[in-house]
Design an enzyme around this catalytic site. Structure first.
Site, short mmCIF file in Angstrom:
data_model
loop_
_atom_site.label_atom_id
_atom_site.label_comp_id
_atom_site.label_asym_id
_atom_site.label_seq_id
_atom_site.Cartn_x
_atom_site.Cartn_y
_atom_site.Cartn_z
N GLY A 1 0.79 -1.23 0.00
CA GLY A 1 0.00 0.00 0.00
C GLY A 1 0.81 1.27 0.00
N GLU B 1 5.14 -5.93 1.25
CA GLU B 1 4.90 -5.98 -0.20
C GLU B 1 5.03 -4.56 -0.77
OE1 GLU B 1 0.98 -7.66 -0.42
OE2 GLU B 1 1.49 -9.12 1.12
N PRO B 2 6.24 -4.14 -1.11
CA PRO B 2 6.45 -2.74 -1.50
C PRO B 2 6.19 -2.42 -2.97
CG PRO B 2 8.53 -3.88 -1.43
CD PRO B 2 7.49 -4.89 -1.01
N GLY B 3 5.72 -3.42 -3.72
CA GLY B 3 5.56 -3.37 -5.17
C GLY B 3 5.52 -2.02 -5.86
N ARG B 4 4.39 -1.28 -5.69
CA ARG B 4 4.22 -0.02 -6.41
C ARG B 4 5.35 0.96 -6.11
NH1 ARG B 4 -0.95 2.74 -7.22
NH2 ARG B 4 -1.76 1.35 -5.60
N CYS C 1 -14.93 2.43 -26.19
CA CYS C 1 -16.35 2.75 -26.30
C CYS C 1 -17.02 2.83 -24.93
CB CYS C 1 -17.04 1.70 -27.18
SG CYS C 1 -18.73 2.14 -27.65
N GLU C 2 -16.53 3.72 -24.10
CA GLU C 2 -17.09 3.97 -22.78
C GLU C 2 -16.95 5.46 -22.47
OE1 GLU C 2 -18.65 1.95 -20.86
OE2 GLU C 2 -18.13 -0.04 -21.66
N TYR D 1 0.58 -1.44 -11.95
CA TYR D 1 -0.85 -1.49 -12.23
C TYR D 1 -1.19 -0.84 -13.57
CZ TYR D 1 -0.76 -2.62 -7.30
OH TYR D 1 -0.47 -3.20 -6.10
#
Length: 364
Positions: free
Chosen positions: A179, A221-224, A292-293, A321
């Site tokens: 996080g 979990e330091p990912g980002r 198409c949104e 991400y």
């Protein structure tokens, strides 16, 4: 467990496992966790559990009763004892978008603390091929606060002590999740990794002393925070639309299929025109995706340097991400990924082709 033994942490799903298959020959110790929930949410499949165990995964984080039974059955088949962490819901809310809060009580993630005794009794009495090593929690993503980490560690250590005392166990591992936030736009002020680390260390020492328990092995979990700022996405600007007395839209050749975060939970990004411009004049525009949104908007109301058709728009901090969440929405091809370092570049993911897109289609 030595600090250098944990080489990787992988989310549940065939994507994480497919990467893990390639890394196993290089050695290391891996943790396989997952945002697994009771059905119908994205729970681990039998195939994923079977593959994880065949790869001799170090730890599996579990958070529902069905998964415990499936994991024990597969471990019996493979004649091994699988080490696990129990994912709990710590009851902590952080100030981030509601779609990326994961630690509050009304969450689809994790066992409620009132369920833990039932979980442990089930494993002790019926799951001889599982070994509980500790607890896992995750309170959310893109977090700028520090107190929530102190409180989360307190919940984990308090529960670790209670479990060990009540069930005569010796659990000594905690995974505090991740996080850790990064700067996407100028108004973001994330704390440094050192600051968060000091908060976590202080909390461990305080609560271990309070509850008279040895300091546990800690997973983070330091990912980002590691890869988020390492990546950018380059788009080519196409058409324009000026709403009378309203916004000016510029459309790019990508959008929610390569970066769904703005559409999913209003994530914000900073961008610049990457190619050389003879003018420094700016214009306020909204960057729209090609899909198409109506919700396919990448950036609202950003000042860009005289954007024109054919310009290259560089969106910063898409290293996390981005590609991992991409899709073939509207059957649009996925882009290439290029590794750049010291003025050298290499293709690390090839641009998808139409032949690859339809290779699994069956036409009778």
């Amino acid at each position: 467990m030595k600090n250098d033994e944990l080489t990787g942490v992988f989310d549940s799903g065939v994507g994480g496992l497919s990467i893990l298959k390639e890394l196993i020959p290089y050695g290391g110790h891996y943790l396989y966790f997952g945002d697994t929930k009771n059905l119908p949410y994205g729970n681990k499949t039998k195939d994923e559990i079977e593959t994880a165990l065949k790869l001799n995964i170090g730890r599996v984080s579990v958070d529902n009763f069905l998964e415990i039974k499936m994991l024990d059955e597969e471990a019996k088949k493979q004649n091994k004892v699988q080490k696990i962490l129990l994912r709990i819901t710590p009851g902590i809310e952080c100030h981030t978008h509601k779609y990326i809060q994961t630690g509050h009580l009304d969450s689809k993630f994790g066992f409620d603390l009132t369920q833990i005794d039932d979980v442990i009794n089930l494993i002790k009495n019926e799951c001889s091929n599982l070994e509980i090593k500790g607890l896992h929690a995750h309170i959310g993503s893109q977090i700028f606060e520090t107190r929530v980490y102190y409180d989360e560690i307190g919940v984990l250590i308090k529960e670790l002590k209670r479990i060990n005392t009540t069930h005569n166990l010796n659990l000594n591992e905690i995974n505090a999740g991740g996080g850790l936030g990064i700067t996407y736009v100028g108004s973001d002020c994330p704390p440094s990794i050192d600051t968060i680390a000091n908060v976590i260390i202080t909390s461990i020492k305080d609560h271990c002393e309070k509850f008279e328990i040895e300091e546990p092995v800690l997973y983070i979990e330091p990912g980002r925070s590691i890869v988020g700022t390492a990546g950018v996405t380059l788009y080519t600007i196409g058409s324009f639309k000026q709403v009378p007395n309203g916004r000016k839209y510029i459309a790019v050749d990508g959008g929610m299929a390569d970066n769904p975060r703005p559409s999913m939970y209003e994530a914000k990004y900073y961008a610049e025109i990457a190619n050389f411009k003879n003018t420094k004049d700016t214009e306020k525009v909204t960057v729209a995706g090609r899909f198409c949104e109506s919700g396919d908007i990448l950036i609202k109301d950003i000042d860009l340097n005289s954007p024109e058709t054919g310009d290259i728009l560089c969106v910063y901090n898409t290293g996390a991400y981005g590609y991992s969440m991409s899709s073939n929405y509207n059957r649009v091809l996925k882009p290439a990924m290029i590794l750049v370092n010291n003025s050298q570049s290499d293709i690390i993911i090839k641009r998808e082709t139409y032949e690859q897109l339809v290779q699994n289609d069956v036409l009778n």
